[in-house]
Design a protein around this motif. Sequence first.
Motif, short mmCIF file in Angstrom:
data_model
loop_
_atom_site.label_atom_id
_atom_site.label_comp_id
_atom_site.label_asym_id
_atom_site.label_seq_id
_atom_site.Cartn_x
_atom_site.Cartn_y
_atom_site.Cartn_z
N ARG A 81 0.87 -1.18 0.00
CA ARG A 81 0.00 0.00 0.00
C ARG A 81 0.90 1.22 0.00
NH1 ARG A 81 0.16 2.39 4.92
NH2 ARG A 81 0.91 1.11 6.64
N PRO A 82 0.36 2.35 -0.38
CA PRO A 82 1.18 3.57 -0.32
C PRO A 82 1.58 3.87 1.13
CG PRO A 82 -0.81 3.95 -1.60
CD PRO A 82 -0.95 2.60 -0.96
N LEU A 83 2.84 4.21 1.31
CA LEU A 83 3.35 4.51 2.64
C LEU A 83 3.69 5.98 2.75
CD1 LEU A 83 5.85 1.52 2.98
CD2 LEU A 83 3.55 1.65 3.92
N SER A 84 3.56 6.49 3.95
CA SER A 84 3.99 7.87 4.19
C SER A 84 5.51 7.89 4.30
CB SER A 84 3.35 8.40 5.47
OG SER A 84 3.90 7.74 6.60
N LEU A 85 6.09 9.06 4.25
CA LEU A 85 7.54 9.19 4.36
C LEU A 85 8.04 8.64 5.69
CD1 LEU A 85 10.23 10.20 3.24
CD2 LEU A 85 9.73 12.42 4.27
N GLY A 86 7.31 8.88 6.75
CA GLY A 86 7.70 8.37 8.06
C GLY A 86 7.71 6.85 8.10
N GLU A 87 6.70 6.22 7.48
CA GLU A 87 6.64 4.75 7.45
C GLU A 87 7.79 4.17 6.62
OE1 GLU A 87 1.92 3.69 7.78
OE2 GLU A 87 2.65 4.58 5.91
N ILE A 88 8.10 4.82 5.51
CA ILE A 88 9.22 4.36 4.67
C ILE A 88 10.53 4.43 5.45
CG2 ILE A 88 10.61 4.90 2.64
CD1 ILE A 88 8.01 5.81 1.27
N LEU A 89 10.77 5.55 6.11
CA LEU A 89 11.99 5.71 6.89
C LEU A 89 12.04 4.73 8.06
CD1 LEU A 89 12.39 9.59 6.90
CD2 LEU A 89 13.72 7.92 5.60
N ASP A 90 10.91 4.52 8.72
CA ASP A 90 10.85 3.59 9.84
C ASP A 90 11.19 2.17 9.38
OD1 ASP A 90 10.26 2.78 12.56
OD2 ASP A 90 8.44 1.86 11.72
N ARG A 91 10.61 1.72 8.29
CA ARG A 91 10.91 0.38 7.77
C ARG A 91 12.36 0.26 7.33
NH1 ARG A 91 5.78 -2.04 4.49
NH2 ARG A 91 4.23 -1.57 6.08
N THR A 92 12.88 1.30 6.70
CA THR A 92 14.27 1.28 6.24
C THR A 92 15.22 1.16 7.42
OG1 THR A 92 13.70 2.63 4.32
CG2 THR A 92 16.02 2.56 4.95
N PHE A 93 15.07 2.02 8.42
CA PHE A 93 15.98 1.99 9.56
C PHE A 93 15.82 0.71 10.38
CE2 PHE A 93 15.97 6.74 9.00
CZ PHE A 93 17.26 6.79 8.54
N SER A 94 14.60 0.19 10.47
CA SER A 94 14.40 -1.07 11.18
C SER A 94 15.12 -2.21 10.48
CB SER A 94 12.91 -1.40 11.27
OG SER A 94 12.23 -0.44 12.02
N LEU A 95 15.02 -2.25 9.16
CA LEU A 95 15.70 -3.30 8.39
C LEU A 95 17.21 -3.19 8.54
CD1 LEU A 95 15.13 -5.59 6.29
CD2 LEU A 95 15.58 -3.87 4.54
N TYR A 96 17.75 -1.99 8.47
CA TYR A 96 19.19 -1.79 8.61
C TYR A 96 19.65 -2.09 10.04
CZ TYR A 96 19.69 0.26 3.97
OH TYR A 96 19.72 0.47 2.63
N ARG A 97 18.85 -1.75 11.04
CA ARG A 97 19.23 -2.00 12.43
C ARG A 97 19.25 -3.49 12.73
NH1 ARG A 97 15.01 -0.29 15.34
NH2 ARG A 97 15.16 1.72 14.32
N ARG A 98 18.25 -4.23 12.25
CA ARG A 98 18.18 -5.68 12.50
C ARG A 98 19.29 -6.44 11.78
NH1 ARG A 98 12.19 -5.55 11.53
NH2 ARG A 98 12.96 -5.72 9.43
N ASN A 99 19.79 -5.92 10.66
CA ASN A 99 20.78 -6.61 9.85
C ASN A 99 22.03 -5.76 9.67
OD1 ASN A 99 19.02 -8.97 8.92
ND2 ASN A 99 17.79 -7.19 8.37
N PHE A 100 22.48 -5.14 10.75
CA PHE A 100 23.60 -4.21 10.67
C PHE A 100 24.86 -4.87 10.12
CE2 PHE A 100 27.42 -2.36 12.57
CZ PHE A 100 27.34 -1.10 12.02
N LEU A 101 25.21 -6.04 10.63
CA LEU A 101 26.45 -6.70 10.20
C LEU A 101 26.41 -7.07 8.72
CD1 LEU A 101 27.34 -8.93 13.26
CD2 LEU A 101 28.37 -6.78 12.54
N LEU A 102 25.26 -7.46 8.22
CA LEU A 102 25.12 -7.77 6.80
C LEU A 102 25.42 -6.54 5.95
CD1 LEU A 102 24.19 -9.68 4.47
CD2 LEU A 102 21.91 -8.74 4.83
N PHE A 103 24.79 -5.43 6.26
CA PHE A 103 24.99 -4.22 5.46
C PHE A 103 26.38 -3.63 5.67
CE2 PHE A 103 20.32 -4.40 5.63
CZ PHE A 103 20.09 -4.46 4.28
N PHE A 104 26.91 -3.74 6.88
CA PHE A 104 28.27 -3.28 7.13
C PHE A 104 29.26 -4.08 6.29
CE2 PHE A 104 32.29 -3.49 9.46
CZ PHE A 104 32.58 -2.14 9.55
N GLY A 105 29.09 -5.40 6.23
CA GLY A 105 29.98 -6.25 5.44
C GLY A 105 29.88 -5.98 3.96
N ILE A 106 28.65 -5.78 3.47
CA ILE A 106 28.45 -5.49 2.05
C ILE A 106 29.15 -4.18 1.69
CG2 ILE A 106 26.71 -4.83 0.33
CD1 ILE A 106 24.85 -6.87 1.63
#
Length: 136
Positions: free
Chosen positions: A7-32
């Motif tokens: 569904r269409p997301l607000s800017l706040g929801e997009i940022l919240d999902r993005t930061f949550s994904l990066y926070r949960r998988n920090f080592l993966l993104f750090f390694g990449i």
Amino acid sequence: MPDLDLRPLSLGEILDRTFSLYRRNFLLFFGITALPQLLVLGFNLFQIVVKGRPAGPREVSGSLVGLGILAALLGCIVYLVAYLFVHGGTVYAVSDLYLGRSTSIGACLRRMRGQAGTLLGVLILNGLVVMAAFIF
């Protein structure tokens, strides 16, 4: 496959999902991000070793200037390749995680091997569109 909320997301929801994904998988993104940058680090260290210590004021020859330009171009190419692998690997990681698949640093970077040219084309087209937007 997890239940996707399409569904269409607000800017706040997009940022919240993005930061949550990066926070949960920090080592993966750090390694990449870190592994391709080791190539840039190696190139920079090589330049430092080759350059050596400055011997004081000296005359600059044409061949030295040409070698410097060649080194700068090679450095840009090394940086661009590292950037493409980081960017593409991150896109693959986000897509796999969002679809509920497990992934690894190596798997994301391996998937980028044949895609660097395509991503370079997208990067160039994106740059042209941004330039056109500034002009017009």
